[in-house]
Design an enzyme around this catalytic site. Structure first.
Site, short mmCIF file in Angstrom:
data_model
loop_
_atom_site.label_atom_id
_atom_site.label_comp_id
_atom_site.label_asym_id
_atom_site.label_seq_id
_atom_site.Cartn_x
_atom_site.Cartn_y
_atom_site.Cartn_z
N GLU A 1 5.14 -6.64 5.37
CA GLU A 1 3.86 -6.36 4.71
C GLU A 1 3.63 -4.87 4.48
OE1 GLU A 1 0.57 -7.99 6.91
OE2 GLU A 1 1.36 -10.03 6.89
N GLY A 2 4.48 -4.02 5.05
CA GLY A 2 4.24 -2.58 5.01
C GLY A 2 3.60 -2.07 6.29
#
Lengths: 351, 351
Positions: free
Chosen positions: A319-320
């Site tokens: 997701e980062g």
């Protein structure tokens, strides 16, 4: 599109090392033993080189989360069902996911891009709609996407970087969402690092031993079927990649072309970096490896890019989430560089 | 004072593991694969156990920087002159030092305590004046301080923790300033870990090879002279310690007694932790090792405490700079725990 992309990547230049000595001179004038803030100093110096300014600012930070589905989930390679991809997009848009929490923590914006989710979203929900396809095909049986779609998806990423820079974003981070995407990322990792599939393949969201063996088998079959050629990055991406990975590769190219740092996340983002670095080797000058994922292939892929991760927090969410923690460290480094007093100003005796 | 201290430490209890299962249950209900946020989840769970609440808040964060001088600088063990200690205090109070910048970055308060600086400060400059002595004596020639002064300095630290908690501080970090203090810290490290002096002694602020050999020689001489007994932590502290290290040991004891986490910094803070853990072994339940310093003794000392550092950023500044970065990660972990949506709330299919 492929021609346009090749013209675009030709303009990506290595960072100017002329600024390195100037940055180091300032760092060594600050009230601390020289080099004693280690990698925070390195981050500041690299940022100065990218921005080609003695006292650059670091204002807006943004993580771009590319979401896409993967036909290979039909092979039973993931612990979660495919609908989780689109369900998580709603979670992102409502601010309830891990990436939202950590982005808020470091003061970064979150942009969510549908680049290939197998779901029709309502309009006006805050999602950037750039759907290239309703997910990839099953890479174990056929090419994941056409070469044209691969180039289009990379271009989507380039444009997200350009738009971010136009909106005043100074530092970017790459994120991903896509059930099944560690299979595609491991396949890309095996091709570009030329290591055995088993060495770069891990448990993703948490599969058991039989599923892990199946996943390795699926990737080996895909590589035998497609025989991807590492020197043709777009061809590799088309045969065994993913649309979100293509978007991340484009985001990296766009960030590098604009002289902005890009914080890598884990396995998926780093697979995108392998593609980008084959298209334009100078991108590695703009890449900062935020963390080392639990996925065994990640360190191998970082090594092949010559990058050393800042954090090792045993994370594997994607997701980062790791990337935005890296944004926070980059900002800390730049604040050290900009805000600390010098020996002269503070009246402190130097060495 | 020693009696009072022994009564105080008797009340320090291990954290309640009853809360661990509850914290884990909540973490596993959040929209992420179980355990995928690694050490951020560990930090959240540990905090829940310390606070004995299902949804604890984490409001004020504070780093307490203890400053003191060291008579051993007469032996030529430091790259910087002694007056840097007091000069840096003015830098701290004006907000220009590394710790100020990084504390602002993570939203933590900075408290500076004169526990033994060889300088008379003006009143009302924002410094907490708790001077036990004008620095230690030269530990290579005599006891660094009296046993009574060691106990008094530890108590200063206990009181700083108590005052912080009374003022609503939820998480503490330990910092130090004191030219010469890596010599005292390495001596303490050698005594408590029972490792050779050369294994735990490093370059501090950046001494060259001859000075490093001299530093190792000085510590070996001191240990031969005093023969400190590891099971008498106050005696060890008195013979080869430092006043700021004593203050940090007290801060740790005070934090643990109040059920608050304490973020360790590098070599100096961890030397304080070795003292505190000998006085009250349960303190390790409340300690979080924020980072691994470049100093070679640091990892050895962390290992002996059973602590694994969160960060490895090649830092060696001290002041609490690594510790406040750890405060930021603790807060990130707690935000994950408190703010992420559950699978049920977000309508996301689970595994």
């Amino acid at each position: 599109m492929e021609y346009r992309l090749s013209q675009f990547v030709a303009q990506i230049k290595p960072v100017s090392t002329a600024w390195l000595a100037k940055a180091k001179e300032r760092l060594d004038s600050l009230t601390k033993p020289p080099g004693s803030l280690g990698r925070l100093e390195e981050l500041a110096a690299r940022y100065v080189c990218m921005r080609e300014e003695l006292l650059p600012t670091l204002g807006k930070k943004r993580v771009v989360v590319f979401a896409a589905d993967h036909g290979v989930v039909a092979e039973g390679v993931s612990a979660f069902p495919q609908e989780v991809t689109y369900q998580m997009i709603y979670n992102f848009l409502r601010g309830g996911a891990g990436i939202n929490v950590l982005a808020r923590h470091v003061g970064a914006e979150v942009e969510v891009v549908d680049i290939g989710v197998n779901h029709d979203f309502e309009p006006d929900i805050g999602l950037i709609s750039r759907k290239v396809a309703y997910g990839t095909r099953n890479l174990a049986q056929q090419e994941a996407m056409s070469r044209e779609d691969a180039a289009r998806a990379v271009w989507v990423g380039v444009e997200r970087a350009q738009e971010a820079v136009a909106q005043g974003v100074d530092a970017l981070a790459a994120g991903d969402m896509g059930i099944g995407n560690t299979t595609a990322a491991a396949a890309l990792g095996a091709v570009f690092t030329e290591r055995p599939v088993a060495a770069v393949t891990g448990r993703g969201t948490g599969i058991d031993d039989p599923a892990l063996r199946r996943k390795i088998g699926v990737i080996n079959r895909a590589l035998s079927l497609h025989r991807p050629e590492p020197n043709d990055p777009l061809g590799v991406l088309a045969s065994v990649g993913g649309l979100e990975i293509a978007g991340i590769a484009g985001l990296i190219l766009g960030a590098a072309a604009a002289g902005r740092p890009l914080l890598l996340d884990g396995l998926i983002a780093t697979a995108g970096a392998l593609v980008a670095a084959r298209l334009a080797p100078a991108v590695t000058d703009y890449l900062i490896a935020a963390h080392r994922s639990v996925e065994p292939g990640h360190q191998i892929m970082l090594d092949s890019l010559g990058l050393s991760p800042l954090l090792n927090l045993q994370m594997r969410l994607g997701e980062g989430t790791g990337a935005v923690l890296g944004l926070g460290l980059l900002e800390a480094g730049l604040k050290i560089y900009r805000e600390m007093a010098t020996f002269a100003d503070a009246g402190v005796a130097s060495k």
